[in-house]
Motif scaffolding. Structure first.
Motif, mmCIF file in Angstrom:
data_model
loop_
_atom_site.group_PDB
_atom_site.id
_atom_site.type_symbol
_atom_site.label_atom_id
_atom_site.label_comp_id
_atom_site.label_asym_id
_atom_site.label_seq_id
_atom_site.Cartn_x
_atom_site.Cartn_y
_atom_site.Cartn_z
ATOM 1 N N HIS A 1 11.413 5.704 -31.121
ATOM 2 C CA HIS A 1 10.721 4.636 -31.854
ATOM 3 C C HIS A 1 10.846 4.862 -33.357
ATOM 4 C CE1 HIS A 1 9.029 2.661 -28.359
ATOM 5 N NE2 HIS A 1 8.786 3.870 -27.855
ATOM 6 N N ARG B 1 2.249 14.493 -18.838
ATOM 7 C CA ARG B 1 1.635 14.119 -20.123
ATOM 8 C C ARG B 1 0.165 14.440 -19.994
ATOM 9 N NH1 ARG B 1 4.791 11.517 -24.182
ATOM 10 N NH2 ARG B 1 4.002 13.061 -25.579
ATOM 11 N N GLY B 2 -0.325 15.387 -20.778
ATOM 12 C CA GLY B 2 -1.688 15.839 -20.568
ATOM 13 C C GLY B 2 -1.799 16.376 -19.154
ATOM 14 N N ALA C 1 6.080 -0.582 -16.669
ATOM 15 C CA ALA C 1 5.013 -1.175 -17.466
ATOM 16 C C ALA C 1 4.639 -0.254 -18.622
ATOM 17 C CB ALA C 1 3.789 -1.411 -16.583
ATOM 18 N N ASN C 2 3.897 -0.777 -19.584
ATOM 19 C CA ASN C 2 3.373 0.062 -20.674
ATOM 20 C C ASN C 2 2.619 1.231 -20.072
ATOM 21 O OD1 ASN C 2 2.634 -2.911 -22.537
ATOM 22 N ND2 ASN C 2 4.267 -1.460 -22.957
ATOM 23 N N GLY C 3 2.915 2.413 -20.582
ATOM 24 C CA GLY C 3 2.210 3.604 -20.124
ATOM 25 C C GLY C 3 2.743 4.192 -18.832
ATOM 26 N N SER C 4 3.821 3.611 -18.294
ATOM 27 C CA SER C 4 4.326 4.119 -17.004
ATOM 28 C C SER C 4 5.120 5.414 -17.169
ATOM 29 C CB SER C 4 5.181 3.056 -16.305
ATOM 30 O OG SER C 4 6.274 2.697 -17.120
ATOM 31 N N GLY C 5 5.523 5.744 -18.399
ATOM 32 C CA GLY C 5 6.161 7.044 -18.606
ATOM 33 C C GLY C 5 7.611 6.996 -19.038
ATOM 34 N N LYS C 6 8.114 5.828 -19.431
ATOM 35 C CA LYS C 6 9.524 5.714 -19.814
ATOM 36 C C LYS C 6 9.865 6.623 -21.005
ATOM 37 C CE LYS C 6 8.992 1.356 -20.632
ATOM 38 N NZ LYS C 6 7.528 1.360 -20.363
ATOM 39 N N SER C 7 9.034 6.529 -22.046
ATOM 40 C CA SER C 7 9.321 7.334 -23.247
ATOM 41 C C SER C 7 9.215 8.820 -22.940
ATOM 42 C CB SER C 7 8.346 6.990 -24.377
ATOM 43 O OG SER C 7 8.507 5.654 -24.759
ATOM 44 N N SER C 8 8.233 9.184 -22.117
ATOM 45 C CA SER C 8 8.062 10.603 -21.778
ATOM 46 C C SER C 8 9.286 11.107 -21.024
ATOM 47 C CB SER C 8 6.817 10.788 -20.906
ATOM 48 O OG SER C 8 5.689 10.247 -21.534
ATOM 49 N N HIS D 1 12.144 -2.858 -22.117
ATOM 50 C CA HIS D 1 11.273 -3.883 -21.535
ATOM 51 C C HIS D 1 12.046 -5.173 -21.336
ATOM 52 C CE1 HIS D 1 7.407 -1.938 -21.590
ATOM 53 N NE2 HIS D 1 7.642 -1.480 -22.789
ATOM 54 N N GLU E 1 13.923 2.211 -25.914
ATOM 55 C CA GLU E 1 13.779 0.804 -26.310
ATOM 56 C C GLU E 1 14.676 0.454 -27.507
ATOM 57 O OE1 GLU E 1 9.801 -0.729 -26.247
ATOM 58 O OE2 GLU E 1 9.191 0.800 -24.838
ATOM 59 N N ARG F 1 -1.537 14.442 -16.569
ATOM 60 C CA ARG F 1 -0.975 13.436 -15.686
ATOM 61 C C ARG F 1 0.501 13.698 -15.374
ATOM 62 N NH1 ARG F 1 -0.181 7.302 -17.484
ATOM 63 N NH2 ARG F 1 0.823 6.596 -15.593
ATOM 64 N N ILE G 1 4.011 12.393 -14.674
ATOM 65 C CA ILE G 1 4.764 11.145 -14.869
ATOM 66 C C ILE G 1 5.898 11.072 -13.850
ATOM 67 C CG2 ILE G 1 6.156 9.823 -16.523
ATOM 68 C CD1 ILE G 1 3.329 10.186 -17.528
HETATM 69 N N1 LIG Z 1 0.885 12.851 -26.647
HETATM 70 C C1 LIG Z 1 0.369 12.502 -25.466
HETATM 71 N N2 LIG Z 1 -0.545 13.278 -24.854
HETATM 72 C C2 LIG Z 1 -1.078 12.950 -23.659
HETATM 73 N N3 LIG Z 1 -0.740 11.843 -22.987
HETATM 74 C C3 LIG Z 1 0.169 11.034 -23.547
HETATM 75 C C4 LIG Z 1 0.772 11.305 -24.814
HETATM 76 N N4 LIG Z 1 1.639 10.325 -25.103
HETATM 77 C C5 LIG Z 1 1.588 9.466 -24.084
HETATM 78 N N5 LIG Z 1 0.705 9.884 -23.143
HETATM 79 C C6 LIG Z 1 0.384 9.232 -21.874
HETATM 80 O O1 LIG Z 1 1.520 9.340 -21.039
HETATM 81 C C7 LIG Z 1 1.675 8.164 -20.286
HETATM 82 C C8 LIG Z 1 3.098 7.670 -20.439
HETATM 83 O O2 LIG Z 1 3.314 7.280 -21.785
HETATM 84 P P1 LIG Z 1 4.746 6.816 -22.273
HETATM 85 O O3 LIG Z 1 4.688 6.620 -23.741
HETATM 86 O O4 LIG Z 1 5.763 7.746 -21.726
HETATM 87 O O5 LIG Z 1 4.873 5.418 -21.501
HETATM 88 P P2 LIG Z 1 5.912 4.208 -21.702
HETATM 89 O O6 LIG Z 1 6.281 3.733 -20.325
HETATM 90 O O7 LIG Z 1 7.025 4.624 -22.584
HETATM 91 O O8 LIG Z 1 5.004 3.138 -22.410
HETATM 92 P P3 LIG Z 1 5.366 1.879 -23.369
HETATM 93 O O9 LIG Z 1 6.091 0.878 -22.532
HETATM 94 O O10 LIG Z 1 4.021 1.402 -23.768
HETATM 95 O O11 LIG Z 1 6.160 2.406 -24.532
HETATM 96 C C9 LIG Z 1 0.617 7.171 -20.769
HETATM 97 O O12 LIG Z 1 -0.403 7.130 -19.825
HETATM 98 C C10 LIG Z 1 0.136 7.753 -22.071
HETATM 99 O O13 LIG Z 1 -1.243 7.509 -22.237
#
Ligand SMILES: Nc1ncnc2c1ncn2[C@@H]1O[C@H](COP(=O)(O)OP(=O)(O)OP(=O)(O)O)[C@@H](O)[C@H]1O
Length: 207
Positions: A81, A11-12, A35-42, A187, A155, A14, A16
């Motif tokens: 979502h 992601r960007g 956790a939030n932002g850990s990358g599940k959705s990605s 979650h 989710e 980073r 995951i």
């Molecule tokens: N479009 C994007 N471009 C760049 N980075 C992104 C983008 N969307 C998400 N991220 C980053 O990727 C990382 C993982 O995000 P992601 O949504 O996969 O996490 P998550 O575990 O599903 O979070 P949550 O529990 O809050 O839904 C986060 O650090 C987020 O800031």
């Protein structure tokens, strides 16, 4: 069976997931936590082909999903979502539209599914008049009615109350018993058949 080999998700700038192998058999579930932002959705979006892999492959029934995307989509029920409903149409009209698009087949127990989802009293209400939880129940009912073998769900029980979560866990158990495959992020603990379920914990963005 859904499998992914040596895959990276970025992601960007980073990473995951790096060099991961993953396998979910028919009749089995993988639940992704973190956790939030850990990358599940990605991660789950990458498995669904909605986010490009930085490396590696995703295989469905032995075939690279990029080789024949329409075939993969025929087997795939995705719930993110956003639910993709038209807020101006009623629940019944949205479900009919989904059926026309092939998102749901003629289900042998359609009325029963809608009843258990507590959606029947809402059938003639426009989507934009529903609460978030009611809307999610309609999305989950649409998923169950899809009859598709592969469920990839981000989710799924978001905004759903406890009785709705129990209903949906029973739907997952039925899906797995019928040979379906599930990958879901959550979650919230999903009270699904533990013998059929494995868990993946994403820590600080890397599995
Ligand atoms: N479009 C994007 N471009 C760049 N980075 C992104 C983008 N969307 C998400 N991220 C980053 O990727 C990382 C993982 O995000 P992601 O949504 O996969 O996490 P998550 O575990 O599903 O979070 P949550 O529990 O809050 O839904 C986060 O650090 C987020 O800031």
């Amino acid at each position: 069976m859904l499998s992914a080999r040596q895959f990276d998700v970025m992601r960007g700038s980073r990473t995951i997931v790096a060099g991961a192998d993953l396998r979910v058999d028919s009749g089995a579930a993988l639940v992704i936590h973190g956790a939030n932002g850990s990358g599940k959705s990605s991660l789950i979006a990458a498995l669904a082909g909605l986010l490009p892999l930085a490396a590696g492959r995703v295989l469905w029934r032995g075939m690279d999903v990029r080789d024949d995307p329409p075939r993969f989509r025929r087997d795939l029920a995705w719930l993110g979502h956003a639910d993709g409903f038209n807020g101006e149409l009623t629940v019944a009209e949205n479900l009919r539209f989904a059926a026309l698009l092939g998102a749901s087949a003629a289900h042998r127990n359609e009325r029963d599914v809608l009843d258990r989802a507590a959606v029947l009293p809402l059938m003639h209400t426009r989507l934009n008049r529903l609460s978030q939880g009611q809307r999610r129940r309609v999305a989950l009912a649409r998923l169950v009615l899809s009859g598709k073998p592969l469920w990839l769900l981000d989710e799924p029980t978001d905004a759903i109350d406890d009785s709705g979560a129990l209903w949906f866990a029973a739907c997952i158990d039925d899906h797995l018993r019928e040979g379906g495959t599930l990958v879901a992020t959550t979650h919230r603990p999903l009270p699904v058949d533990a013998a059929r379920t494995r868990h993946l914990h994403l820590a600080r963005g890397a599995a």
